[in-house]
Design an enzyme around this catalytic site. Structure first.
Site, short mmCIF file in Angstrom:
data_model
loop_
_atom_site.label_atom_id
_atom_site.label_comp_id
_atom_site.label_asym_id
_atom_site.label_seq_id
_atom_site.Cartn_x
_atom_site.Cartn_y
_atom_site.Cartn_z
CB ALA A 1 -24.18 -7.89 -6.13
CE1 TYR B 1 -22.39 1.10 -11.12
CE2 TYR B 1 -20.94 2.95 -11.60
CZ TYR B 1 -21.12 1.61 -11.32
OH TYR B 1 -20.02 0.78 -11.23
CB SER C 1 -25.91 3.49 -5.83
OG SER C 1 -25.14 3.19 -6.98
N1 LIG Z 1 -17.16 -3.05 -15.37
C1 LIG Z 1 -16.75 -1.84 -15.01
O1 LIG Z 1 -16.32 -1.04 -15.85
C2 LIG Z 1 -16.76 -1.46 -13.55
C3 LIG Z 1 -16.05 -0.30 -13.19
C4 LIG Z 1 -16.03 0.11 -11.87
C5 LIG Z 1 -16.72 -0.64 -10.92
N2 LIG Z 1 -17.41 -1.76 -11.28
C6 LIG Z 1 -18.10 -2.49 -10.22
O2 LIG Z 1 -17.69 -3.83 -10.22
C7 LIG Z 1 -18.74 -4.64 -9.70
C8 LIG Z 1 -19.02 -5.77 -10.64
O3 LIG Z 1 -19.47 -5.22 -11.87
P1 LIG Z 1 -19.24 -5.97 -13.25
O4 LIG Z 1 -18.72 -4.99 -14.19
O5 LIG Z 1 -18.56 -7.24 -13.04
O6 LIG Z 1 -20.78 -6.19 -13.67
P2 LIG Z 1 -21.58 -7.46 -14.20
O7 LIG Z 1 -20.76 -8.29 -15.09
O8 LIG Z 1 -22.88 -6.94 -14.71
O9 LIG Z 1 -21.83 -8.26 -12.86
C9 LIG Z 1 -22.71 -7.78 -11.88
C10 LIG Z 1 -23.01 -8.93 -10.93
O10 LIG Z 1 -23.92 -8.47 -9.92
C11 LIG Z 1 -25.02 -9.39 -9.86
N3 LIG Z 1 -26.20 -8.65 -9.39
C12 LIG Z 1 -26.79 -7.59 -9.96
N4 LIG Z 1 -27.85 -7.22 -9.22
C13 LIG Z 1 -27.92 -8.08 -8.17
C14 LIG Z 1 -28.78 -8.21 -7.05
N5 LIG Z 1 -29.81 -7.37 -6.86
N6 LIG Z 1 -28.55 -9.20 -6.17
C15 LIG Z 1 -27.51 -10.05 -6.35
N7 LIG Z 1 -26.66 -9.98 -7.38
C16 LIG Z 1 -26.87 -9.00 -8.28
C17 LIG Z 1 -25.15 -9.95 -11.26
O11 LIG Z 1 -25.74 -11.24 -11.28
P3 LIG Z 1 -27.31 -11.55 -11.47
O12 LIG Z 1 -27.77 -10.72 -12.61
O13 LIG Z 1 -27.29 -13.01 -11.71
O14 LIG Z 1 -27.95 -11.18 -10.19
C18 LIG Z 1 -23.67 -10.11 -11.62
O15 LIG Z 1 -23.17 -11.30 -11.07
C19 LIG Z 1 -19.93 -3.70 -9.49
O16 LIG Z 1 -19.96 -3.28 -8.14
C20 LIG Z 1 -19.62 -2.54 -10.39
O17 LIG Z 1 -20.23 -1.36 -9.96
C21 LIG Z 1 -17.45 -2.18 -12.57
#
Ligand SMILES: NC(=O)c1ccc[n+]([C@@H]2O[C@H](COP(=O)([O-])OP(=O)(O)OC[C@H]3O[C@@H](n4cnc5c(N)ncnc54)[C@H](OP(=O)(O)O)[C@@H]3O)[C@@H](O)[C@H]2O)c1
Length: 328
Positions: free
Chosen positions: A93, A157, A160
């Site tokens: 998350a 970001y 963190s």
């Molecule tokens: N997409 C990229 O380009 C990318 C690149 C590198 C790393 N990442 C990492 O991959 C991971 C997933 O990201 P994603 O791209 O899949 O983003 P995403 O589609 O926005 O998903 C984020 C998830 O985290 C949940 N979330 C956010 N705040 C929360 C909280 N306070 N408590 C519980 N759940 C929470 C959201 O659900 P709710 O809103 O329902 O809570 C959602 O399920 C993250 O750690 C991100 O930093 C992503």
């Protein structure tokens, strides 16, 4: 990898969207019993139903804000009382914010750190007694390439993500050889809704920094990391190649980062927004962000158009060169 997780209990946070949802799908295909956590109840229930259809013997949704220590303690307590144990915990998350440091409200900065750093601290604190008793357990940190790289407009970001990797790195050292394993996945840009859902105070529309990797590939990488925990695992080679550049040639790296973000990631106008910082995104929140499909819609006609133009040019050239009988 056929049913490698049969009989294992896996918790995935951030499972209502993006990489977490794709990872949950892949764990389900591998026969894991799944506990899905995020804030949005409706999206989580939909994700749990998908997991049951894909082969998970059980998949349940437990709405949880990972920044709330009591809620995370309950998530872990409810899972261990219902299923007896937790084999793998995927700390995925996260919240995302675009904005120069001066544009980013302090409360938004803190909300990101509370989720992306303290969310892990909350989970690990309450997992350790359980895992020490069992003498095993695997924590998968979904970090980011920005756990290692600087990125202007993303101070909250990046702070963190660097800090969470630091925490998990130290724990990897402290628990080495105990059966409790810590592994970090460091994805580059992945096709998820994070760019649409995140907060953005720049006044510009946010786009993923190319190249974009499919969310399914990232989901498989999470499962692979749980199966073969290594210290670091990268997803997406192009941006990973910038890591040595930042540390070996910092002058050059820091010269290109700001123009790179301003050119590729922040284009067009958009009203400033808190995005999903304080309330989850709309239900029906997707696994992918539609970015790869959009890129294909733009690049495919260009590639086909280019290929046709080259073919036409070759035909015309060979006709022009063909000798005529009358000329002999
Ligand atoms: N997409 C990229 O380009 C990318 C690149 C590198 C790393 N990442 C990492 O991959 C991971 C997933 O990201 P994603 O791209 O899949 O983003 P995403 O589609 O926005 O998903 C984020 C998830 O985290 C949940 N979330 C956010 N705040 C929360 C909280 N306070 N408590 C519980 N759940 C929470 C959201 O659900 P709710 O809103 O329902 O809570 C959602 O399920 C993250 O750690 C991100 O930093 C992503």
């Amino acid at each position: 990898m056929a049913h490698r997780f049969r009989g294992q209990v896996v918790v995935v946070t951030g499972a209502s969207s993006g990489i977490g949802r794709a990872a949950a799908h892949e764990f389900a295909r591998q026969g894991a019993t799944l506990v899905l956590a995020a804030r949005s109840h409706e999206s989580l229930e939909a994700a749990a139903a998908e997991c049951r259809r894909l082969g998970a013997p059980e998949a349940i949704a437990i709405p949880t804000d990972v920044a709330d220590e009591h809620a995370v303690k309950d998530l872990i307590g409810t899972t261990t009382s219902r299923f007896g144990r937790i084999d793998v915990f995927v700390g995925n998350a996260a919240l995302f914010v675009y904005g120069l440091f001066e544009q980013t409200p302090t409360d938004s900065f803190k909300r990101v750190v509370d989720t992306n750093l303290y969310g892990h601290l909350n989970a690990i604190t309450h997992l350790l007694p359980h895992w020490k008793q069992r003498r095993k357990g695997t924590y998968v940190l979904v970090g980011s390439i920005q756990s290692l790289l600087s990125a202007p407009y993303q101070s909250a970001y990046v702070t963190s993500k660097h800090a969470a990797l630091g925490l998990v790195d130290v724990l990897g050292d402290e628990y080495a050889g105990t059966g409790i394993r810590f592994t970090s996945l460091l994805p580059s840009t992945i096709d998820t809704p994070i760019y649409q859902n995140g907060a953005n105070y720049t006044g510009k529309a946010s786009h993923p920094l190319p190249p974009t990797v499919s969310v399914e590939r990232a989901g498989r990488a999470v499962v692979h990391a749980a199966l073969h925990p290594k210290r670091y695992r990268f997803v997406g080679r192009v941006q990973a190649s910038l890591v040595p550049l930042q540390y070996v040639f910092p002058g050059l790296f820091h010269l290109i980062t700001k123009p790179m973000v301003e050119t590729f990631a922040l284009r067009g106008r958009q009203e400033p927004t808190d995005g999903n910082l304080h309330v989850p995104a709309e239900a029906g929140n997707a696994t992918n962000g539609g970015w790869v499909a959009k890129r294909r819609r733009v690049t495919r006609p260009l590639v086909w158009g280019g290929a046709l133009a080259v073919a036409a040019a070759l035909v015309l050239r060979s006709r022009a060169r063909r000798p005529t009988l009358t000329g002999r």
